[in-house]
Scaffold this active site. Structure first.
Site, short mmCIF file in Angstrom:
data_model
loop_
_atom_site.label_atom_id
_atom_site.label_comp_id
_atom_site.label_asym_id
_atom_site.label_seq_id
_atom_site.Cartn_x
_atom_site.Cartn_y
_atom_site.Cartn_z
N LYS A 98 -8.35 38.17 11.42
CA LYS A 98 -6.90 38.12 11.22
C LYS A 98 -6.53 39.54 10.81
O LYS A 98 -6.83 39.98 9.70
CB LYS A 98 -6.53 37.13 10.14
CG LYS A 98 -5.02 37.10 9.87
CD LYS A 98 -4.69 36.38 8.57
CE LYS A 98 -3.23 36.59 8.22
NZ LYS A 98 -2.89 36.09 6.87
N GLY A 159 4.12 35.18 0.62
CA GLY A 159 4.22 34.59 -0.71
C GLY A 159 5.62 34.30 -1.20
O GLY A 159 5.81 33.86 -2.33
N ASN A 207 -1.17 30.05 2.50
CA ASN A 207 -2.05 30.11 1.35
C ASN A 207 -1.27 29.80 0.07
O ASN A 207 -1.51 28.80 -0.60
CB ASN A 207 -2.72 31.48 1.24
CG ASN A 207 -3.67 31.55 0.07
OD1 ASN A 207 -4.73 30.95 0.06
ND2 ASN A 207 -3.27 32.28 -0.98
#
Length: 257
Positions: A98, A159, A207
């Protein structure tokens, strides 16, 4: 089954999960199990590859069960990303990567010029490259032309949990791409994951949305179900949007009408 394939490898789960920000390795393991994911991404820099006698993140990932996708998180140039990818492959992690090349420390937006440069180099060296990029259809096309096995446009900054900020861009990228499209970054909750899939994405990578939730294990399961629901809704085909009401039941022939 509704599977999807990247570089000849077929997956049944369209959810890809990460390994950072969990409160403990035990919670991470349980969240991975609840997510139903088959592919897990891990930063090469977080893996102890110099001394295998010491504890490593890989001690908590069953590589016979999960496909490992090393990433170049923390790299700010093509050269740095290429070196990191090579290090991961030499350490036996994978020839998949990635590819992340960050252009700004505050926003963590990709440096697309450096990303393209690194993609060209790594593809020539036999890597299966999955580049993380902006939700820019032109850049995604250039990455595909450079040999990327998939393109991974962001939904929102890493995030941030803001969800899909430019849904039309994701739709355009999917329409013109000839490789899988995986929405990466910005997902905050299950509805965001479902939205990405409803737009036609082949998969979603996340994530923080799981690891940072109050109950990561429960959120992981929610994300699994959301990805499945969004994919099914996309395949089913939604009704057209209209400005006015449309009766659910026929009214022709009703007395007094």
């Amino acid at each position: 089954m509704d599977t999807f394939t990247i570089a000849g490898k077929t997956f049944t789960s369209r959810l890809v999960v990460g390994t950072g920000k969990y409160s403990s390795p035990a919670v991470m393991v349980k969240a991975h199990e609840a997510s139903g994911a088959e592919m897990i991404t891990v930063a090469v820099r977080r893996v102890n590859i110099s001394d295998r006698t010491k504890e490593s993140l890989l001690d908590y990932i069953d590589t016979s069960k999960y496909f490992l996708l090393p990433n170049t998180a923390g790299c700010y140039s093509a050269d740095e990303a290429v070196r990191t990818a090579r290090l991961g492959r030499e350490a036996g992690l994978s020839n998949w990567v990635k590819l992340e090349v960050i252009g700004d420390e505050r926003t963590l937006f990709p440096d697309n010029e450096e990303l393209l440069k690194a993609t060209h180099v790594l593809v020539k060296e036999g890597f299966v490259v999955l580049p993380y990029t902006n939700d820019d259809p032109v850049v995604c096309r250039k990455l595909e032309d450079a040999g990327a096995a998939a393109v991974m446009p962001l939904g929102a900054p890493i995030g941030s949990g803001l969800g899909i900020q430019n849904p039309n861009n994701i739709s355009i990228i999917r329409e013109f791409a000839h490789v899988p499209v995986i929405v990466d970054a910005g997902v905050g909750t299950a509805s965001d994951a479902s939205r990405a899939m409803e737009l036609g994405a082949d998969g979603v990578l996340m994530n923080t949305a799981i690891a940072g939730a109050q109950d990561p294990v429960a959120m992981a399961e929610a994300m699994k179900l959301a990805v499945r629901a969004g994919r099914l809704a996309y395949l089913a085909g939604r009704i057209p949007r209209k400005s006015y009401a449309s009766a659910s039941s026929p009214v022709d022939g009703l007395v007094g009408r």
